[in-house]
Design an enzyme around this catalytic site. Structure first.
Site, mmCIF file in Angstrom:
data_model
loop_
_atom_site.group_PDB
_atom_site.id
_atom_site.type_symbol
_atom_site.label_atom_id
_atom_site.label_comp_id
_atom_site.label_asym_id
_atom_site.label_seq_id
_atom_site.Cartn_x
_atom_site.Cartn_y
_atom_site.Cartn_z
ATOM 1 N N ASP A 422 0.833 -1.202 0.000
ATOM 2 C CA ASP A 422 0.000 0.000 0.000
ATOM 3 C C ASP A 422 0.872 1.259 0.000
ATOM 4 O O ASP A 422 2.059 1.202 0.369
ATOM 5 C CB ASP A 422 -0.880 -0.040 1.264
ATOM 6 C CG ASP A 422 -2.208 0.681 1.081
ATOM 7 O OD1 ASP A 422 -2.341 1.462 0.134
ATOM 8 O OD2 ASP A 422 -3.118 0.462 1.921
ATOM 9 N N ASP A 492 -10.896 1.851 -3.532
ATOM 10 C CA ASP A 492 -11.414 1.539 -2.200
ATOM 11 C C ASP A 492 -12.938 1.500 -2.203
ATOM 12 O O ASP A 492 -13.550 1.116 -1.214
ATOM 13 C CB ASP A 492 -10.947 2.594 -1.184
ATOM 14 C CG ASP A 492 -9.593 2.238 -0.587
ATOM 15 O OD1 ASP A 492 -9.088 1.134 -0.871
ATOM 16 O OD2 ASP A 492 -9.037 3.067 0.164
HETATM 17 C C1 DGJ Z 1 -5.831 1.935 1.878
HETATM 18 C C2 DGJ Z 1 -6.197 0.789 0.968
HETATM 19 O O1 DGJ Z 1 -6.642 1.283 -0.256
HETATM 20 C C3 DGJ Z 1 -7.245 -0.066 1.649
HETATM 21 O O2 DGJ Z 1 -7.634 -1.095 0.797
HETATM 22 C C4 DGJ Z 1 -6.695 -0.602 2.946
HETATM 23 O O3 DGJ Z 1 -5.635 -1.490 2.684
HETATM 24 C C5 DGJ Z 1 -6.230 0.547 3.821
HETATM 25 N N1 DGJ Z 1 -5.325 1.415 3.125
HETATM 26 C C6 DGJ Z 1 -5.560 0.019 5.064
HETATM 27 O O4 DGJ Z 1 -5.066 1.021 5.843
#
Ligand code: DGJ
Length: 692
Positions: A422, A492
């Site tokens: 991430d 997301d």
């Molecule tokens: C941002 C990501 O896009 C999410 O899918 C998730 O992994 C969160 N971070 C976790 O903090």
């Protein structure tokens, strides 16, 4: 492709002819722009001179099984300043790549003030630009506009990611408003994950000029003598099959030419813990989720954020990034208990990390505050959770730290089969304690070169671990990082309706096996929208299928539908993940919604054209709307195809089209009336058909 191919070959030939030939047609430089008006390369030599006139010195060719490459060495007429022009033409895919290698032996550093990766003249006409614009939870909206006189510039200044806001891929229709399956369209992607600028200039009435490269804003690159600066690659294609043709060329290139790591392989069905339990990780909850995904027939479980931390616990987003040790208060038996539990259930195990980030509330920050990007003498600008900073990837010690964190995890736990990488912060503090004062403007670029170097080390040692590229959703969906990642997190936002749109735009450039698409909960936490489980499954099934919810909250019907979806997906997986995409009806297509249903439809066809899968989604629901006839594409007109409905709604029989046969010619010219009926008060109807 032919048109641009000829154009590039002609330029190469022209440069080969003799040493007196100038490079301007392939690389307009400041001091030698002539009729092109805008330069693609501007430098300031060691003695202060700002002009540059490159002449071809030597041309070499590479010809191997995969591509032909022309390499033209050029030199400035006055200074010992050199640019090597590369043009690579892939043989089985209609994609050309260009890039430049810049070096010099002047007495002191040279300042590179603009250094595009490629330049192309485009014909005059009614040109339309398509580019993807979007943001967190609303990625990849195709933005279409007519190109007029003047300079159109698309840029991204995030620093660390470049696919939120404006993305580094564009299409240009040469024939007016771009069409999906007809018309001449040029498509280009800058293979870079940092700041970029793409320009289309029509500075006079004679034509359009296309440029793409790193954004020079605050990024004058200080190039020492003998140092070689290689620009990112620019990849482009030309199709007379509309935007769909451009997409298919990019997808094939990604899958077969190494642009997507392990591109020609299929991906597993997974459950990710994030939207199910967020930071509330316990061994019990994780194992319960593993039970669920195994029961559905899934193949992989991914433990997301919240599993690590020592002195500082990761119970929210404000602490512990940098402290990559298992939090034994949450997981008393360590990762071993989880990898063993996965093994016992015959599924694989994956884990989340955010290696380039640090929280000020972390032991790492206490030990190495200088490892965070920061501006001398200024207060830190803090990101997510009010404490997040970006690590200084220009610093070799930080690169080692990031490599070792991954290496450590994978050596101690060789069972880890998947990593979600991430990146949730942009570069807000534009200073490095590692770079010398006179090279601070290299930061935006050296950050990415450091990141790539680290990823190369990781991939050299761990070629088979599946790594997902995530950046607050789809913030890093780009071809700069793709060679090191197997897939990326599309968004997301797991709301199935909005996903139809987000996935539509994302598919303009990226192949389906790279697009991670998860079945979300309902009502969906971000939008409050309620969608049926079948619709959620069908939307996620058009890419790399996964789920992201708390299975414990699902009804029996929802569980049964997911089990059917997983089973059918496995049978169709190769076709969906490696097939050729044809977008049929755009969700963006305007319709008088009350009279006519808003629909989206796409299909995948294999190379032999004897196997295809069709997805159709009803996006609006009003009683007595007329149905939409969908004409298929990409089939063999001579063949007869039999339809089988897949992922049939629980408790229902397949619809009347199931078992019927049609010729490819009929399906492509007359089309099908897909029953996306709203007669029974079913919001968000959808159908999947296999064609054989
Ligand atoms: C941002 C990501 O896009 C999410 O899918 C998730 O992994 C969160 N971070 C976790 O903090």
């Amino acid at each position: 492709m032919r048109r641009f191919g000829i154009c590039i070959l002609a330029l190469c030939t022209c440069l080969m002819v003799g040493t007196s030939v100038r490079a301007i047609e392939m690389l307009p430089t400041f001091g030698d722009i002539d009729h092109i008006h805008l330069p693609a390369l501007i430098v300031q030599h060691a003695d202060g001179d700002q002009s540059l006139q490159l002449k071809a010195q030597d041309t070499t060719y590479i010809d191997n099984a995969q591509y032909k490459e022309t390499v033209i060495a050029t030199k400035d007429m006055v200074h010992p300043f050199y640019v090597t022009i590369h043009v690579r033409q892939w043989k089985d895919v209609a994609i050309t790549e260009t890039w430049y290698e810049i070096s010099h032996t002047e007495k002191k550093p040279v300042r590179l003030q603009r250094f595009d990766s490629g330049y192309l003249p485009l014909e005059n006409g009614d040109l339309y630009l398509v580019h993807l614009h979007g943001n967190w939870a609303g990625e990849a909206v195709p933005t279409v506009e007519r190109l007029t006189r003047g300079v159109k510039s698309i840029r991204n200044s995030d620093g660390a990611r470049n696919a939120h806001l404006d993305a580094p891929e564009v299409m240009i229709s040469l024939d007016g408003m771009p069409q999906e399956n007809s018309g001449r369209v040029f498509g280009a992607a800058l293979c870079w994950s940092g700041n970029f600028e793409i320009r289309v200039a029509a500075t006079d009435e004679k034509g359009f000029h296309f440029y793409a490269g790193i954004d020079p804003m605050a990024s004058e690159y200080i190039l020492s003598p003998k140092q070689v600066f290689t620009t990112p690659h620019l990849a482009y294609t030309y199709s007379n099959e509309g935007m769909g043709g451009v997409s298919r060329a990019f997808h094939r290139w990604a899958r077969t030419c190494g642009m997507l790591h392990n591109g020609n392989t299929t991906r597993s069905i997974l459950l990710n813990s994030w939207e199910g339990i967020y930071f509330d990780i316990t061994e019990e909850r994780i194992i319960a989720m593993m039970n669920d995904i195994a029961a559905f027939g899934g193949e992989l479980f991914v433990m997301d954020d919240g599993w690590f931390g020592g002195k500082y616990q990761r119970n929210s987003d404000d602490a512990a990034l940098g402290d990559w040790i298992v939090d034994t208060r949450k997981l008393p038996n360590g990762l071993e208990a989880l990898t063993q539990a996965a093994k016992d259930r015959h599924i694989q195990f994956g884990i989340w990390i955010e290696p380039e980030a640090i929280n000020t509330r972390s032991e790492l920050f206490e030990k190495h505050p200088e490892w965070a990007l920061q501006e001398r003498g200024r207060e830190l600008k803090l990101g997510r959770g009010g404490t997040q900073l970006v690590l200084d990837m220009t610093n070799p010690k930080v690169q080692d730290f990031v490599f070792e964190l991954v290496d450590d995890l994978l050596t101690k736990h060789p069972e880890i089969a998947y990593i979600k990488w991430d990146a949730n912060a942009s570069i807000q503090n534009v200073g490095s304690t590692y770079l010398p004062r006179d090279k601070q403007s290299n930061l935006y670029i050296d950050y990415h070169l450091g990141l790539i170097k680290t990823l190369e080390r990781i991939r050299a040692k761990y070629p088979n671990v599946v790594i997902q590229n995530c950046a607050s959703g789809g913030g890093r969906a780009n071809y700069g990082l793709m060679p090191y990642f197997d897939e990326f997190w599309v968004s997301d936002n797991n709301d199935a309706l909005q996903r139809v749109y987000i996935q539509w735009g994302t598919s303009y450039f990226f192949p389906s096996n790279s697009m991670a698409q998860h079945i979300g909960g309902s009502p969906y936490l971000m939008t409050g929208r309620t969608t049926p489980i079948k619709f959620r499954c069908d939307v996620a099934m058009s890419g790399r299928l996964g789920m992201e919810l708390q299975p414990a909250h699902m009804t029996d019907t929802e569980r049964a539908q997911c089990t059917t979806a997983f089973k059918d997906y496995k049978e169709l997986r190769e076709l969906i993940q490696l097939g050729n995409l044809y977008r049929l009806v755009s969700p963006y297509e305007p319709v008088p919604v009350v009279e006519q249903q808003q629909v989206a439809s796409l299909m995948y066809v294999n190379d032999a054209k004897d196997h295809a899968v069709l997805f159709a989604y009803g996006l609006s629901s009003f009683m007595k709307q007329s149905s939409r006839r969908i004409r298929l594409a990409g089939l063999d007109p001579e063949r007869t195809y039999t339809l089988t409905e897949r992922n049939v709604r629980q408790g229902e029989q397949p619809c009347a089209l199931d078992g019927q046969s049609f010729t490819g010619a009929y399906l492509m010219s007359v089309g099908l009336d897909i029953p996306l009926s709203t007669e029974y008060n079913i919001d968000y109807p959808s159908r999947i058909f296999e064609l054989k």
